[in-house]
Design an enzyme around this catalytic site. Structure first.
Site, PDB file in Angstrom:
ATOM      1  N   SER A   1      -0.834  -1.458  -1.464  1.00 15.05           N
ATOM      2  CA  SER A   1      -2.152  -1.702  -0.889  1.00 15.05           C
ATOM      3  C   SER A   1      -3.235  -1.317  -1.910  1.00 15.05           C
ATOM      4  CB  SER A   1      -2.294  -0.913   0.417  1.00 15.05           C
ATOM      5  OG  SER A   1      -3.439  -1.284   1.133  1.00 15.05           O
TER       6      SER A   1
ATOM      7  N   ASP B   1       2.607  -9.718   6.466  1.00 13.22           N
ATOM      8  CA  ASP B   1       1.417  -8.954   6.072  1.00 13.22           C
ATOM      9  C   ASP B   1       0.243  -9.913   5.990  1.00 13.22           C
ATOM     10  OD1 ASP B   1      -0.551  -7.405   4.938  1.00 13.22           O
ATOM     11  OD2 ASP B   1       0.644  -6.751   3.223  1.00 13.22           O
TER      12      ASP B   1
ATOM     13  N   HIS C   1       1.554  -5.209   7.243  1.00 21.64           N
ATOM     14  CA  HIS C   1       1.146  -4.510   6.024  1.00 21.64           C
ATOM     15  C   HIS C   1       1.860  -3.173   5.869  1.00 21.64           C
ATOM     16  CE1 HIS C   1      -1.326  -3.612   2.604  1.00 21.64           C
ATOM     17  NE2 HIS C   1      -1.858  -2.550   3.173  1.00 21.64           N
TER      18      HIS C   1
END
Length: 398
Positions: free
Chosen positions: A154, A332, A365
């Site tokens: 991320s 995601d 995610h």
């Protein structure tokens, strides 16, 4: 074998020049290390953290008597440790808390040496590039001139990518997981709604809530609830919660019974997903700093290495010389696979060494934090490759 983590801190007296043109002086960075640095100093791996994580990457904390502290497990402990995917028997792993965070490194909650009061909203704007520069200074103090690898998921993946551009000769490998070359307008919009929830909380006091002895918990709760929705996939939410009610209402079949049983109020929690989100929000508001949330989400928004090149990502990444592994997850939607593929294409167009894996996982995610055998296996194999490369470097057989 239980890995016992030891929090460390490094102070820097020399001011750090930030991308904004401002400086921050007399700052400290919190960090932890795991494993041993080899004689050649060639086995160091830097782990970059995401929005609400910290330098406590792996292992557990123990009190003075040696007993393990409850709920002290590092946020990527399933990935990092002796015999694990990133094996600390072979690699020297470093986790650093980003400048401006609220987990030990100098941030808005700390004292501004100029005013002798908490920085609060006066803490300077920080960027991904600023974090990378500060991490490089810490590595200098540790005597590490080149990293075997930098890894992050991320926002951590953005830092890993930035490392290859800011310090191309200091990184041999970059592992960029569930990340993107910049945020989409939709992602920026989610961040802005979360920030508005915080700044419009009556307890925010224009960021000077420390002076009032309060915390804008309502805004933090809502911000976390918004964020958490984007971290999960629709499949996971439906499988885990569906339309299940928190308590069985014993409703009848006719509409009169439905009207009689349902009592809608602004405070009532009826569905399990509502209860779960409120729990996550309440927990977050107890430990995270509101000014830090504003800072870090802005750093997310600002990151865009192609901006200086008129949006040309290929040109932006032409300076990278590292080898890359990129991993994305099919469900995601916050950092969708096509965003990783943008990076892959730009690197391939520059004839760089790139491996890419797209994992069919249902978790959204958050998948980069979870145990998926295919995902962990791919990363494990990549680190085996780095380990072999290190051995060849040591013996001169590269």
């Amino acid at each position: 074998m239980t890995l016992i983590a030891q929090p460390l801190s490094m102070h820097f007296a020399k001011p750090l020049l930030l991308q904004s043109g401002k400086t921050i002086r007399a700052y400290s960075l919190s960090y932890e290390t795991y494993g041993k640095l080899n004689a050649e100093k060639s086995n160091a791996v830097l782990v970059c953290h995401a929005l609400n994580a910290s330098h406590h990457v792996a292992g557990v904390y123990a009190n003075e008597s040696g007993a393990v502290e409850d709920k002290s497990t590092g946020w990527w402990d399933n990935m990092i440790g002796p015999g694990k995917t990133l094996d600390t028997n072979h690699f020297f792993v470093i986790g650093v808390n980003n400048l401006g965070s609220c987990f030990g490194s100098t941030g808005p909650m700390h004292i501004n040496p100029d005013s002798e009061k908490e920085y609060g909203p006066d803490f300077p704007v920080v960027t991904v590039e600023d974090w990378v520069n500060s991490q490089a200074l810490l590595l200098d103090q540790l005597g590490i001139s080149q990293l075997a690898a930098v890894i992050g998921g991320s926002l951590g993946g953005m830092q890993a990518l930035s490392w290859t551009l800011q310090y191309p000769n200091r990184v041999r490998h970059a592992l960029i997981i569930a990340s993107a070359p910049n945020l989409t307008a939709e992602n920026i919009a989610f961040n802005e709604v979360a920030r508005r929830a915080i700044v419009t909380d009556p307890e925010f006091h224009a960021g000077r809530f420390y002076d009032h002895g309060v915390v804008p918990k309502r805004g933090l709760r809502i911000a976390r609830m918004i964020g958490h929705i984007t971290y999960l996939s629709d499949d996971v939410m439906n499988a885990k919660f569906g339309r299940q009610l928190k308590n069985a209402l014993g409703l009848g079949d006719d509409k009169k019974t439905l009207r009689a049983e349902y009592q809608y109020t602004t405070q009532e929690v009826e569905f399990q997903i509502e209860s779960y989100l409120r729990y996550q929000g309440d927990k977050f508001a107890e430990y995270f700093d509101a000014n830090t949330y504003l800072l870090i989400t802005r750093a997310l928004d600002y990151f865009d290495p192609a901006r200086k090149f008129a949006g040309d990502l290929k040109q932006a990444l032409s300076h990278a010389v590292a080898k890359f592994l990129l991993v994305s997850f099919t469900t995601d939607w916050r950092f969708a696979p096509n965003r990783s593929r943008e990076i892959v294409k730009a690197l391939l167009d520059n004839h760089r060494d790139v491996s890419y894996a797209e994992i069919d996982a249902p978790h959204g995610h958050d998948a980069f934090l979870l145990d998926d055998t295919r995902y962990l296996g791919i990363v494990h194999s990549y680190f085996d490759k780095i380990l072999l490369e290190n051995k060849n470097l040591e013996t001169g057989n590269e």
